[in-house]
Design an enzyme around this catalytic site. Structure first.
Site, PDB file in Angstrom:
ATOM      1  N   LYS A  92       0.834  -1.212   0.000  1.00 52.61           N
ATOM      2  CA  LYS A  92       0.000   0.000   0.000  1.00 52.61           C
ATOM      3  C   LYS A  92       0.866   1.259   0.000  1.00 52.61           C
ATOM      4  O   LYS A  92       0.663   2.167  -0.807  1.00 52.61           O
ATOM      5  CB  LYS A  92      -0.890   0.000   1.261  1.00 52.61           C
ATOM      6  CG  LYS A  92      -1.522   1.335   1.579  1.00 52.61           C
ATOM      7  CD  LYS A  92      -2.434   1.256   2.784  1.00 52.61           C
ATOM      8  CE  LYS A  92      -1.833   1.716   4.091  1.00 52.61           C
ATOM      9  NZ  LYS A  92      -1.664   3.163   4.248  1.00 52.61           N
ATOM     10  N   ASN A  93       1.845   1.294   0.931  1.00 50.87           N
ATOM     11  CA  ASN A  93       2.582   2.545   1.125  1.00 50.87           C
ATOM     12  C   ASN A  93       3.551   2.845  -0.012  1.00 50.87           C
ATOM     13  O   ASN A  93       4.086   3.952  -0.085  1.00 50.87           O
ATOM     14  CB  ASN A  93       3.317   2.530   2.469  1.00 50.87           C
ATOM     15  CG  ASN A  93       2.335   2.641   3.629  1.00 50.87           C
ATOM     16  OD1 ASN A  93       1.151   2.933   3.417  1.00 50.87           O
ATOM     17  ND2 ASN A  93       2.811   2.400   4.840  1.00 50.87           N
ATOM     18  N   CYS A 140      -5.239  12.780  12.571  1.00 48.11           N
ATOM     19  CA  CYS A 140      -5.784  11.463  12.259  1.00 48.11           C
ATOM     20  C   CYS A 140      -5.759  10.653  13.548  1.00 48.11           C
ATOM     21  O   CYS A 140      -5.281  11.134  14.570  1.00 48.11           O
ATOM     22  CB  CYS A 140      -4.990  10.775  11.168  1.00 48.11           C
ATOM     23  SG  CYS A 140      -3.410  10.206  11.728  1.00 48.11           S
ATOM     24  N   ARG A 167       0.186  14.292  13.381  1.00 54.35           N
ATOM     25  CA  ARG A 167       0.830  14.121  12.078  1.00 54.35           C
ATOM     26  C   ARG A 167       1.013  15.425  11.318  1.00 54.35           C
ATOM     27  O   ARG A 167       0.332  15.712  10.332  1.00 54.35           O
ATOM     28  CB  ARG A 167       0.045  13.130  11.223  1.00 54.35           C
ATOM     29  CG  ARG A 167       0.427  11.713  11.561  1.00 54.35           C
ATOM     30  CD  ARG A 167      -0.396  10.731  10.813  1.00 54.35           C
ATOM     31  NE  ARG A 167       0.411   9.904   9.926  1.00 54.35           N
ATOM     32  CZ  ARG A 167      -0.048   8.775   9.389  1.00 54.35           C
ATOM     33  NH1 ARG A 167      -1.261   8.383   9.599  1.00 54.35           N
ATOM     34  NH2 ARG A 167       0.727   8.061   8.606  1.00 54.35           N
ATOM     35  N   ASP A 220       3.915   0.391  12.362  1.00 50.60           N
ATOM     36  CA  ASP A 220       2.660  -0.191  11.860  1.00 50.60           C
ATOM     37  C   ASP A 220       2.409  -1.600  12.408  1.00 50.60           C
ATOM     38  O   ASP A 220       1.278  -2.080  12.368  1.00 50.60           O
ATOM     39  CB  ASP A 220       2.671  -0.240  10.323  1.00 50.60           C
ATOM     40  CG  ASP A 220       2.480   1.136   9.711  1.00 50.60           C
ATOM     41  OD1 ASP A 220       2.174   2.077  10.458  1.00 50.60           O
ATOM     42  OD2 ASP A 220       2.635   1.278   8.489  1.00 50.60           O
ATOM     43  N   ARG A 278      -9.113  -0.156   4.434  1.00 53.10           N
ATOM     44  CA  ARG A 278      -8.229   0.903   3.914  1.00 53.10           C
ATOM     45  C   ARG A 278      -6.895   0.313   3.472  1.00 53.10           C
ATOM     46  O   ARG A 278      -6.284   0.809   2.530  1.00 53.10           O
ATOM     47  CB  ARG A 278      -7.955   1.939   5.010  1.00 53.10           C
ATOM     48  CG  ARG A 278      -9.037   2.988   5.175  1.00 53.10           C
ATOM     49  CD  ARG A 278      -8.521   4.132   6.031  1.00 53.10           C
ATOM     50  NE  ARG A 278      -7.170   4.472   5.616  1.00 53.10           N
ATOM     51  CZ  ARG A 278      -6.193   4.867   6.424  1.00 53.10           C
ATOM     52  NH1 ARG A 278      -6.411   4.999   7.707  1.00 53.10           N
ATOM     53  NH2 ARG A 278      -4.993   5.148   5.959  1.00 53.10           N
TER      54      ARG A 278
END
Ligand code: UD1
Length: 417
Positions: A22-23, A117, A122, A305, A397
């Site tokens: 994803k990233n 968030c 952030r 994460d 997500r």
């Protein structure tokens, strides 16, 4: 909103594939607007954040198209616009990554400030400070960042912290800037190397990716490229921990051990058995893990994460573990939920003190953010009885068909929309 129902206590077995990162995919999509040519990106996961990035790119006037086989085609020719609105940027903070490419390509940008968030405030101060050093005049008015310049100039950019997003925004801006840019204290994540590989294939001149100093010689123009996204190390880590917490034995096909070195070392310390091959990673979970201490840090440190997933696993360890979170200030929102499942975790500033319990018990829980959601799912897999995970769109997500993959490994999990 989707809900996951899990009947825990089944050790997982079998093999499962890891999807594209994803990233990395999100950043390659943003980088595609640096050229007028078509870019083709393969192995893109079918997740909500990718859909949001497609919306952002389409809103900017690019043509972004996702095929069911995981291939995205992006073409940003003459019709590229400079405005990324709040409605989209507020859905996904990573949308801020279009700022650098827009400034590089158009010499102007009008991008909504992303706001906070669930895992912390952030800031984007380092992104903006870096771009300012390249000659961009940035004002933040009415909730929008307005950058106006003309062509960017290369500069020396020391980052206060090796921020992934700031490194990427500056990298992409610098690729088309006039002259040399040096990013000092750059992030060293595998996704940074991936973005640099993508930019190099587009014709950029960059050296030092994967080290703390990245040097970019700006070029006049970039060209289209075809690229396959690297495997997602965080999804791979999630599945490894799912195997470990259930005391099962599973293989994550396609997982890259070099991108998970410290995670694998830590799992071995807890008593898990790991074997690596070019095809993937196999893990055999211990009956009950040994307690260990972990501190999250930028790569090659332990990834933030995976911190919530490690907490779920260590909740049933023999002994007391200390988990220290050094990257995001608000990443322990899931602890009360784990405690409702019988865990014994106390928070002391940015440390979580986890007193291992012999077992977890199923309970209804609510997901506060993406990776915490995955942590609650794997806790449910190990817990005795039924766990109901109330999600509010967080898990989708970042994970493609997580429930289906776990089912393939023998988990009793159902997802209801
Ligand atoms: C990316 C990843 C995220 C991962 C994180 C750290 C994506 C889409 N997300 O997020 O999954 O957890 O890297 O590996 O790739 N900071 C500032 N000012 C800035 C920029 C960052 O103070 O200008 C702070 C942040 O608030 C945070 C820390 O620096 O506390 C790290 O942030 P950063 O590395 O930038 O993470 P992201 O790129 O947002």
């Amino acid at each position: 909103m989707s809900t996951y129902t899990i009947q825990g206590g089944v050790p997982l077995t079998g093999s499962v594939n890891v999807h594209g990162a994803k990233n990395a995919a999100l950043k390659l999509m943003a980088a595609s607007i640096l050229t007028e040519d078509t870019c083709v990106i393969r192995n893109v996961p079918d997740i909500k954040d990718v859909r949001t990035m497609i919306d952002v790119l389409n809103c900017l006037g690019a043509e972004a198209d996702y095929r069911p086989d995981g291939v995205i085609t992006i073409m940003a020719d003459g019709g590229l616009k400079d405005r990324a609105p709040y409605e989209l940027v507020s859905q996904m903070r990573a949308s801020i990554i279009v700022l650098g490419p827009l400034l590089a390509r158009l010499g102007r940008a009008h991008v909504a400030l992303p706001g906070g968030c669930n895992i912390g405030s952030r800031q984007i101060d380092m992104h903006l400070a870096g771009l300012k050093r390249m000659g961009v005049k940035i004002t933040t008015e009415h909730g929008y960042i307005e950058g106006v310049d003309g062509r960017l100039r290369g500069a020396r950019i020391p980052l206060d912290f090796p921020s992934v997003g700031a490194t990427e925004n500056v990298l992409m801006a610098a690729a088309l800037a006039k002259g040399t840019t040096v990013i000092e204290n750059a992030a060293r994540e595998p996704e940074i190397i991936e973005l640099v590989d993508f930019l190099l294939a587009m014709g950029a001149e960059i050296r030092g990716a994967g080290s703390s100093e990245i040097v970019i010689e700006g070029v006049e123009k970039l060209r289209g490229v075809e690229h396959t996204v690297l495997p997602d190390r965080i999804e791979a880590g999630t599945l490894l921990l799912a195997g470990a917490i259930t005391g099962g034995e599973i293989t994550i096909a396609g997982a890259v051990a070099a991108d998970l070195r410290l995670v694998l070392d830590k799992l071995v310390e807890t008593g898990a058995t790991i074997s690596e091959s070019p095809a993937g990673i196999t893990i055999k979970g211990p009956k009950r893990p040994r307690s260990i201490d972990i501190a999250t840090l930028p790569f090659p440190g332990f990834p933030t994460d995976l911190q919530p997933l490690m907490a779920a696993y260590l909740a049933k360890a023999k002994g007391t573990s200390v988990l220290t979170e050094n990257v995001f200030e608000n990443r322990f929102m899931y602890i009360d939920e784990l405690n409702r499942m019988g865990a014994d975790i106390k928070l002391d500033g940015h440390h979580a003190v986890i007193r291992g319990v012999p077992g977890l018990s199923g309970a209804p829980v609510r997901v506060p953010d993406l990776r915490a959601g995955a942590a609650l799912i794997i806790a449910g897999l190990a817990a005795e009885g039924e766990t109901i995970v109330y999600d509010s769109g967080h898990i989708e997500r970042g994970y493609e068909n997580l429930d289906e993959k776990l089912k393939d490994l023998g988990a009793h999990i159902t997802r209801v929309e």
